[in-house]
Design a protein around this motif. Sequence first.
Motif, PDB file in Angstrom:
ATOM      1  N   VAL A   1      -4.592  -6.487   3.460  1.00 15.21           N
ATOM      2  CA  VAL A   1      -3.542  -5.571   3.945  1.00 15.21           C
ATOM      3  C   VAL A   1      -4.213  -4.251   4.359  1.00 15.21           C
ATOM      4  CG1 VAL A   1      -1.322  -4.486   3.420  1.00 15.21           C
ATOM      5  CG2 VAL A   1      -1.915  -6.684   2.382  1.00 15.21           C
TER       6      VAL A   1
ATOM      7  N   CYS B   1       2.057  -6.918  -4.193  1.00 15.07           N
ATOM      8  CA  CYS B   1       1.353  -5.780  -4.773  1.00 15.07           C
ATOM      9  C   CYS B   1       2.250  -4.559  -4.647  1.00 15.07           C
ATOM     10  CB  CYS B   1       0.038  -5.539  -4.036  1.00 15.07           C
ATOM     11  SG  CYS B   1      -0.787  -4.049  -4.621  1.00 15.07           S
TER      12      CYS B   1
ATOM     13  N   ILE C   1      -3.901  -1.787 -10.060  1.00 12.31           N
ATOM     14  CA  ILE C   1      -2.775  -2.213  -9.229  1.00 12.31           C
ATOM     15  C   ILE C   1      -1.727  -2.890 -10.095  1.00 12.31           C
ATOM     16  CG2 ILE C   1      -4.211  -2.509  -7.165  1.00 12.31           C
ATOM     17  CD1 ILE C   1      -3.836  -5.582  -7.529  1.00 12.31           C
TER      18      ILE C   1
ATOM     19  N   CYS D   1      -9.953  -4.085  -2.251  1.00 16.57           N
ATOM     20  CA  CYS D   1      -9.020  -3.071  -2.759  1.00 16.57           C
ATOM     21  C   CYS D   1      -9.810  -2.032  -3.533  1.00 16.57           C
ATOM     22  CB  CYS D   1      -7.985  -3.720  -3.677  1.00 16.57           C
ATOM     23  SG  CYS D   1      -6.891  -2.499  -4.470  1.00 16.57           S
TER      24      CYS D   1
ATOM     25  N   ILE E   1     -10.895  -7.036  -6.423  1.00 14.61           N
ATOM     26  CA  ILE E   1      -9.657  -7.543  -5.824  1.00 14.61           C
ATOM     27  C   ILE E   1      -9.843  -7.572  -4.320  1.00 14.61           C
ATOM     28  CG2 ILE E   1      -7.199  -7.124  -5.452  1.00 14.61           C
ATOM     29  CD1 ILE E   1      -7.150  -5.844  -8.241  1.00 14.61           C
TER      30      ILE E   1
ATOM     31  N   ALA F   1      -8.349   0.585  -5.190  1.00 23.24           N
ATOM     32  CA  ALA F   1      -7.469   1.299  -6.127  1.00 23.24           C
ATOM     33  C   ALA F   1      -8.035   1.233  -7.541  1.00 23.24           C
ATOM     34  CB  ALA F   1      -6.078   0.678  -6.106  1.00 23.24           C
TER      35      ALA F   1
ATOM     36  N   TYR G   1      -5.298   2.127  -0.056  1.00 18.06           N
ATOM     37  CA  TYR G   1      -6.382   1.734  -0.959  1.00 18.06           C
ATOM     38  C   TYR G   1      -7.318   0.681  -0.375  1.00 18.06           C
ATOM     39  CZ  TYR G   1      -3.440   4.152  -4.304  1.00 18.06           C
ATOM     40  OH  TYR G   1      -2.695   5.111  -4.937  1.00 18.06           O
ATOM     41  N   TRP G   2      -7.035   0.223   0.814  1.00 18.81           N
ATOM     42  CA  TRP G   2      -7.855  -0.835   1.418  1.00 18.81           C
ATOM     43  C   TRP G   2      -9.206  -0.280   1.854  1.00 18.81           C
ATOM     44  CZ3 TRP G   2     -10.192  -1.672   6.134  1.00 18.81           C
ATOM     45  CH2 TRP G   2     -10.572  -2.982   6.422  1.00 18.81           C
TER      46      TRP G   2
ATOM     47  N   THR H   1       1.558  -1.655  -5.652  1.00 13.88           N
ATOM     48  CA  THR H   1       0.744  -0.450  -5.474  1.00 13.88           C
ATOM     49  C   THR H   1       0.551  -0.114  -3.999  1.00 13.88           C
ATOM     50  OG1 THR H   1      -0.364  -1.035  -7.529  1.00 13.88           O
ATOM     51  CG2 THR H   1      -1.440   0.625  -6.189  1.00 13.88           C
ATOM     52  N   PHE H   2       0.850  -1.038  -3.116  1.00 15.48           N
ATOM     53  CA  PHE H   2       0.711  -0.756  -1.680  1.00 15.48           C
ATOM     54  C   PHE H   2       1.408   0.554  -1.307  1.00 15.48           C
ATOM     55  CE2 PHE H   2       2.766  -0.555   2.438  1.00 15.48           C
ATOM     56  CZ  PHE H   2       1.685  -0.695   3.283  1.00 15.48           C
TER      57      PHE H   2
ATOM     58  N   CYS I   1      -8.259  -8.080  -0.614  1.00 14.99           N
ATOM     59  CA  CYS I   1      -6.947  -7.849  -0.020  1.00 14.99           C
ATOM     60  C   CYS I   1      -7.095  -7.659   1.482  1.00 14.99           C
ATOM     61  CB  CYS I   1      -6.312  -6.600  -0.642  1.00 14.99           C
ATOM     62  SG  CYS I   1      -4.700  -6.197   0.067  1.00 14.99           S
TER      63      CYS I   1
ATOM     64  N   CYS J   1      -3.081  -0.377   4.097  1.00 12.69           N
ATOM     65  CA  CYS J   1      -2.829   0.228   2.785  1.00 12.69           C
ATOM     66  C   CYS J   1      -3.813   1.373   2.546  1.00 12.69           C
ATOM     67  CB  CYS J   1      -2.991  -0.829   1.682  1.00 12.69           C
ATOM     68  SG  CYS J   1      -2.769  -0.149   0.015  1.00 12.69           S
TER      69      CYS J   1
END
Length: 80
Positions: free
Chosen positions: A8, A61, A25, A20, A4, A22, A13-14, A63-64, A6, A11
Amino acid sequence: MPKISCSVNNCHYWSSGNVCDASQILVTSDSMSKSQAQTVDAPMAGSISATPVNSSAETCCKTFVAKGSAQKTDDGVTRQ
Ligand code: SF4
């Protein structure tokens, strides 16, 4: 889990390279995300109602969680 991407980067999980990290998500509608607690996330995805939308702009998302947030363990998601 598929890779994934991303962007962001504030976050929890970034990871570097816009990845990502994580374990799982939950992508859902903006309206569902705003109305549900932080604890409602990917581990309970099988028991939540469907949330159809009309465009990608209406999804997010759930999960953020912000880096350093005390809520980072509330949803049962972990880093891989
Ligand atoms: S949990 Fe969501 S917002 Fe956070 S890095 Fe992964 S895809 Fe991006």
